[in-house]
Design an enzyme around this catalytic site. Structure first.
Site, PDB file in Angstrom:
ATOM      1  N   ASP A  46       0.859  -1.185   0.000  1.00 13.64           N
ATOM      2  CA  ASP A  46       0.000   0.000   0.000  1.00 13.64           C
ATOM      3  C   ASP A  46       0.897   1.237   0.000  1.00 13.64           C
ATOM      4  O   ASP A  46       2.093   1.151   0.312  1.00 13.64           O
ATOM      5  CB  ASP A  46      -0.890  -0.038   1.245  1.00 13.64           C
ATOM      6  CG  ASP A  46      -1.761   1.188   1.375  1.00 13.64           C
ATOM      7  OD1 ASP A  46      -2.328   1.624   0.365  1.00 13.64           O
ATOM      8  OD2 ASP A  46      -1.863   1.725   2.485  1.00 13.64           O
ATOM      9  N   PHE A  73     -18.217   8.122   4.350  1.00 14.93           N
ATOM     10  CA  PHE A  73     -17.208   7.749   3.346  1.00 14.93           C
ATOM     11  C   PHE A  73     -17.099   6.238   3.237  1.00 14.93           C
ATOM     12  O   PHE A  73     -17.215   5.518   4.229  1.00 14.93           O
ATOM     13  CB  PHE A  73     -15.852   8.325   3.737  1.00 14.93           C
ATOM     14  CG  PHE A  73     -14.729   7.889   2.832  1.00 14.93           C
ATOM     15  CD1 PHE A  73     -14.459   8.582   1.661  1.00 14.93           C
ATOM     16  CD2 PHE A  73     -13.960   6.787   3.147  1.00 14.93           C
ATOM     17  CE1 PHE A  73     -13.432   8.172   0.821  1.00 14.93           C
ATOM     18  CE2 PHE A  73     -12.934   6.363   2.320  1.00 14.93           C
ATOM     19  CZ  PHE A  73     -12.672   7.071   1.155  1.00 14.93           C
ATOM     20  N   THR A 112      -2.533   1.213  -4.697  1.00 14.98           N
ATOM     21  CA  THR A 112      -3.054   2.357  -3.944  1.00 14.98           C
ATOM     22  C   THR A 112      -4.367   2.834  -4.538  1.00 14.98           C
ATOM     23  O   THR A 112      -4.661   2.585  -5.709  1.00 14.98           O
ATOM     24  CB  THR A 112      -2.027   3.512  -3.934  1.00 14.98           C
ATOM     25  OG1 THR A 112      -2.566   4.617  -3.228  1.00 14.98           O
ATOM     26  CG2 THR A 112      -1.692   3.953  -5.354  1.00 14.98           C
ATOM     27  N   ASN A 137      -8.526  -1.306   4.392  1.00 21.50           N
ATOM     28  CA  ASN A 137      -8.657  -1.595   2.959  1.00 21.50           C
ATOM     29  C   ASN A 137      -7.540  -2.489   2.438  1.00 21.50           C
ATOM     30  O   ASN A 137      -7.562  -2.891   1.278  1.00 21.50           O
ATOM     31  CB  ASN A 137      -8.702  -0.286   2.157  1.00 21.50           C
ATOM     32  CG  ASN A 137      -7.462   0.554   2.364  1.00 21.50           C
ATOM     33  OD1 ASN A 137      -6.772   0.421   3.376  1.00 21.50           O
ATOM     34  ND2 ASN A 137      -7.163   1.418   1.424  1.00 21.50           N
TER      35      ASN A 137
END
Length: 1134
Positions: A414, A553, A687, A828
């Site tokens: 990431d 979000f 990403t 994530n």
């Protein structure tokens, strides 16, 4: 029957919009709903006892034995032991039973002790006192007696006894603060919200009179997901329905902070709580070494069966002549003569299996487990991997993959929080083409923070001023930041200004940076009180906005919105998010100017967000409320319905501007990536950021270099050409320069590969992965993989979490099956961490979900260098030697037994004594290899860190390939031949003793066994490069123990033995000069080929590691010589 009861049963068990099987109804306080509501149906739920233990007093022995004998090796030795008990075998059942008993007992004691500790912890937790409301009064009882529906009171600093729906607190705004460190490791304070209609109930009497039912999903382990709704009944009106989410759920194991007390209703108890459901371990990952070990085991099992079969056939061939079958001293009985031939042959086959079964090393599994378990502590104890800034060190969540760290070929990382610090700093904002910077030097002076400056036009129009202030208000209102007055609060926080003691807290560092940045430009967010957000404008006037809705979000939408109402009654929807998410929803605003500034900032490596808004009239807002309410109260597919609602709401926006935030690169991140690439590891960055921002970071961390030719596989290019054409064009480009791909190119280990870098975005990846009607998806994937293999680095931008896992899976299951590693710090990243062979979590500022779900966790990305290049390298070297050595020493052990059958008429006579058979793998040869596998360092730590190319010497399972395995097996066969026939030739001379007596069968076997023990132990000593006093103690101590044991075993008459065939045997052998000579000579001959092979290979075909070892030894000798000469000259000077 009551009609309402019938209606309830029909709704529950018949299909409909709501699948009632997947939900539960809870009656708050066990109170029946008022008349007119659905009938009260008592339901049975588990009590609140937590049972983390596996065993009870009654089932420990059978259950533990069942679990242990599920392992193939243990079950195999159990069968051998039973065969020894049933039929007449050449060896005592003790020889197989005692090692098996030792392994089973040690494992059972370890597991039993661990389970006893779990029982103690469970009892302490289940018996702790809990306060709950009964008939409007406070009652105290044990935690284990709590039931679903009980109303519980929890005080400050107490732990929640079960999963609760938050009803009310002593705070007027109906909030409370909790920490979940024991659940997910996050020490920051999280805010939870009470149900709107119950937050005013502050006393026991008030809360005891509540009439309500809760409908929610069945228990599931996701800590961050909850779907439910509450029906609050009044005396006359219809029930008020409110949605329930994770913000209303207080989890068992969390602790109440900064709140005097709260009331909550139990919805999940005992083993149905999320904490208990998370006791279950992750899916098991198997290392390449373990797979090789199982393959070798199958080979040796085939060798064992072949040996037994060959000996069985040869026995009956040899006994085909009558005088051999029945010698005069061993006549058969009548019943033996009449036995079925096939039954006799099968019995003999089993007897030979028992005789040769020691070729399968039962103790290897125990040693490997101990090596992995103890070896994991060396990682957690490594002070070089401790981060003083965070006070965190490395964590090992599983020890099964230590050696896999030395086999990594692909790293998927990431960006934000992993390569970067995740410490955001507001740099600028662009409003309708006008740029505002908080810190600006003008005429040699730093302007005040609150003033800011317009870098393009210092005097925008009146309409521009209104948009400017609207933009700043949007940043002050569109967030989830909290303001705390307590300086002791943990978590990401920023002080609004140096003169105030309040701090900003948020789970997102970006939001903190934006709120802090806009505060420097004149607008300060003050607080959220009674659902009103307060901000301080440039004129130092407080503006109040009613917070109507929050559209949270998520990583799929990549944006969030709020709906607020101003003091003048105007209703606004403010939306902020990624440019790719905002621009398609904009119908007004200076899009081109703002897009150009966003792209410029992205090229400079800044993180960008766009801000938009729209005004809502009352009718529009009421329609939005109905749409959101319907989605929020849904029990099934709530997330999907909310996403659909958000799509309808967040459209037709007016673009206000964009922000730029800097996220600095982590310390030594560039050096780490450079070292990993030198080690032959391909690094991919995955990403969610836009392409330009991510590319700038890749250049900064040296993933891309200035001479790297970038290839783009993005949606923009695919729009200009077809996907097929783009893939073929890129494929031709990379193949034109790199030529045909060799095996090393495919593995990513070629140093001469053309320096290409690939950039792909999420939309392009979706097209590649999407199945086609003509079935061409597979061809696209192969072309894509071919391009990726030829690139030194790959950047995947605009990636959703599941797409990250898709990329990892695509490489993981490609035809080369490379070993993959995924590293990230946020929720994530969990999907790709779980998908990769090795998952590493960075203990960062985005919580601990990645660290919790990973195999290993490290404080900073820079620590990955030592984790792989040192620890991974060492553990692979160590366990590879351990596995090969175990098979080698067992070949040495059992092949002389096989040869001996040709000299004893295949009578299944054993060559070694029972005690030697039993203790060979348990005592005589076990500790040296265990210490070797924990301590060995074939080169120094500093050398491995300084020269990453040494990692290539062990890549692709180099030390456990079939060629190496065959070499070790042949070496064992050669040594076994030397042991047996060397001793045999010595015994041909009848004058081996001073009195002219000859040695017998047991002396012959003892001589072979003695030479073997000394050879295999000294072989390990020759392979040892890193000597400590522990190695010396264990190696020479093991040899000494064998000698002392043999002297005692044969020198004392033991009363518990029926016959003592070894009496005086060892002493008699040592009294013979030829025996001493034979031991020294045979050990030397056995070790000579391995020594010659190492010398020749080191001189003619040295590996990089061997060249470093030779250089180190030369430097060591040179330094010792210089030191001795300096000492000599010093003494002469006097």
């Amino acid at each position: 029957m009551d009609c309402s009861l019938v209606r309830t049963l029909v709704h529950r068990y018949c299909a409909g919009e709501e699948n009632w099987v997947d939900s539960r109804t809870i009656y708050v306080g066990h109170r029946e709903p008022p008349p007119g509501a659905e009938a009260y149906i008592p339901q049975r739920y588990p009590d609140n006892r937590i049972v983390s233990s596996k065993y009870t007093f009654w089932n420990f022995i059978p259950k533990n034995l069942f679990e242990q004998f599920r392992r193939v090796a243990n079950f195999y030795f159990l069968i051998i032991f039973l065969v020894q008990l049933i039929i007449d075998t050449p060896t005592s059942p003790v020889t197989s039973g005692l090692p098996l008993f030792f392994v089973i007992t040690v494992t059972a004691i370890k597991q039993g002790y661990e389970d006893w500790l779990r029982h103690k912890a469970d009892n302490a937790m289940n018996q702790c006192p809990v306060h709950f409301i009964q008939h409007g009064k406070l009652v105290r009882k044990q935690s284990r007696k709590l039931r679903v529906g009980d109303i519980v009171m929890v005080k400050e600093d107490e732990t929640f006894p079960c999963d609760l729906i938050f009803l009310s607190s002593n705070r007027g705004d109906g909030t409370c603060h909790v920490t979940t460190a024991s659940l997910d490791g996050e020490s920051s304070h999280k805010t939870h919200y009470a149900v709107q209609d119950t937050k005013g109930f502050h006393t026991e009497e008030d809360i005891g009179g509540l009439h309500a039912t809760i409908e929610c999903e069945q228990p599931q382990p996701d800590l961050y997901k909850f779907v439910g709704r509450i029906n609050v009944y009044s005396d006359l009106n219809d029930p008020v329905v409110r949605p329930l989410g994770s913000e209303n759920l207080l989890l068992r194991g969390a602790t109440l902070k900064n709140t005097e007390k709260i009331f909550g209703v139990a919805i999940y108890t005992g083993m149905e709580t999320k904490m208990a459901l998370n006791y279950q371990s992750k899916s098991q990952k198997r290392s390449a070494v373990e797979k090789s070990m199982n393959a070798f085991l199958i080979v040796y099992l085939c060798i064992l069966i072949s040996k037994a079969l060959i000996n069985t056939v040869l026995k009956y061939m040899w006994q085909s002549e009558p005088f051999r079958d029945e010698p005069w001293y061993n006549q058969k009985t009548e019943s033996e003569r009449q036995r079925n031939l096939f039954l006799k042959a099968f019995t003999d086959f089993l007897a030979f299996m028992v005789l040769f079964n020691y070729i399968i090393p039962v103790s290897m599994y125990v040693t490997v487990e101990m090596q992995k378990f103890l070896g994991s502590y060396f990682i957690t104890w490594d002070e070089d991997m401790f981060d003083e800034e965070t006070g965190e060190g490395p964590l090992v969540n599983t020890s099964d993959l230590n050696e896999e760290l030395g086999q990594v070929e692909y790293i998927f990382t990431d960006k934000t929080g992993t390569l970067t610090e995740n410490n955001m700093e507001f740099k600028e904002c662009c409003i309708e083409g006008h740029v505002y910077v908080p810190h600006v030097i003008c005429n040699g002076q730093v302007l005040p923070e609150s003033s800011g400056i317009d870098m393009i036009d210092s005097s925008p129009s009146v309409n521009g001023r209104e948009r400017e202030e609207l933009f700043f208000r949007a940043l002050c209102l569109c967030h989830t930041v909290q303001v705390k007055d307590d300086d002791s609060v943990d978590g990401p926080r920023k002080s609004p200004d140096g003169g105030k003691s309040c701090v900003y807290i948020s789970s997102s560092p970006d939001e903190v940076a934006l709120v802090e940045g806009v505060q420097r430009l004149g607008f300060t967010y003050l607080r959220l009180k009674d659902n009103y957000m307060e901000i301080l404008n440039r004129e130092n006037h407080i503006e109040r906005f009613e917070l109507l809705e929050i559209l949270s979000f998520d990583s799929v939408r990549r944006r969030m919105s709020v709906i607020v109402k101003s003091a003048t009654g105007e209703i606004y929807l403010f939306c902020k998010g990624a440019d790719s998410s905002i621009f398609p929803r904009v119908i007004e605003g200076k899009v081109d100017q703002i897009r150009a500034r966003v792209e410029r900032n992205a090229v400079e490596g800044l993180r960008t967000l766009c801000v938009a808004y729209k005004r809502l009239i009352q009718e529009e807002y009421e329609g939005i409320c109905k749409l959101l309410q319907a989605a929020k109260v849904a029990l099934q597919d709530r997330e999907k319905k909310l996403a659909e609602a958000y799509e309808q709401i967040e459209k037709d926006l007016t673009l206000l501007g964009a922000t730029a935030v800097e996220d600095r690169l982590q310390e030594k991140a560039a050096d780490t990536i450079e070292a990993l690439q030198k080690a032959g590891i391909k690094v991919w960055v995955l990403t969610g950021d836009k392409m330009e921002t991510a590319a700038a970071t890749c250049y900064a961390c040296k993933l891309f270099r200035r001479n790297t030719q970038l290839l783009e596989l993005t949606t923009k290019r695919i729009e200009e050409q077809s996907l097929h054409d783009v893939l073929f064009e890129l494929s031709k480009t990379v193949l034109r320069h790199s030529g045909s791909l060799t095996r090393d190119n495919l593995s990513g280990l070629s140093a001469d590969m053309q320096d290409y870098g690939l950039i792909i975005d999420g939309a392009a990846l979706s097209l590649i992965m999407k199945p086609r009607e003509d079935g061409s998806s597979g061809n696209y994937r192969e072309l894509f993989l071919e391009i990726c293999r030829s690139c030194s680095a790959v950047l995947c931008c605009r990636m959703a979490p599941l797409q990250k896992a898709q990329i990892v899976k695509l490489i993981k299951f490609s035809k080369e099956h490379p070993i993959t590693l995924a590293i990230g710090d946020g929720a994530n990243d969990v999907s790709m961490i779980l998908e990769a062979h090795v998952g590493i979590g960075v203990i960062g500022k985005e919580g601990r979900q990645a660290a919790r779900n990973s195999d290993y966790a490290i404080p900073k990305f820079k620590h990955l260098k030592k984790m792989l290049l040192v620890h991974g390298h060492f553990y692979y070297i160590r366990i590879s030697e351990l596995v090969q050595y175990f098979f080698y020493k067992n070949v040495c052990f059992i092949f002389p037994q096989f040869l001996y059958q040709f000299f004893c008429g295949f009578s299944q006579q054993t060559l070694y004594d029972t005690a030697y058979l039993t203790l060979y793998n348990i005592s005589f040869t076990s500790l040296p290899i265990l210490l070797y596998s924990l301590m060995e360092q074939h080169v120094g730590i500093d050398v491995l860190k300084r020269d990453p190319t040494l990692y290539r010497d062990v890549a692709k399972n180099a030390l456990l390939r079939w060629r190496v395995f065959i070499y070790w097996t042949l070496l064992g066969l050669f040594d076994a031949l030397v042991f047996f026939f060397g001793a045999y030739f010595v015994f041909e001379n009848t004058t081996v003793t001073s009195n002219g007596q000859i040695f017998g069968n047991w002396t012959f076997g003892t001589l072979v066994f003695t030479v073997m023990v000394f050879t295999v132990t000294l072989k390990l000593a020759l392979d040892t490069h890193y000597w400590t006093w522990i190695n010396h103690f264990v190696i020479w101590g093991s040899l000494l123990f064998y000698v002392v044991f043999s002297l005692l075993w044969g020198g004392v008459i033991w009363p518990f033995l029926n016959y003592q065939r070894m009496y005086y045997v060892f002493i008699q052998m040592l009294s013979s000069g030829p025996a001493w000579l034979a031991i020294v000579l045979l050990v030397t001959i056995s070790l000579l080929p391995d020594v010659l092979k190492k010398v020749l290979c080191r001189q003619l075909w040295p590996t990089a590691t061997e060249r470093v070892q030779t250089k180190s030894q030369c430097l060591s000798v040179e330094q010792s010589t210089i030191f001795m000469l300096s000492q000599t000259s010093s003494s002469l000077s006097f």
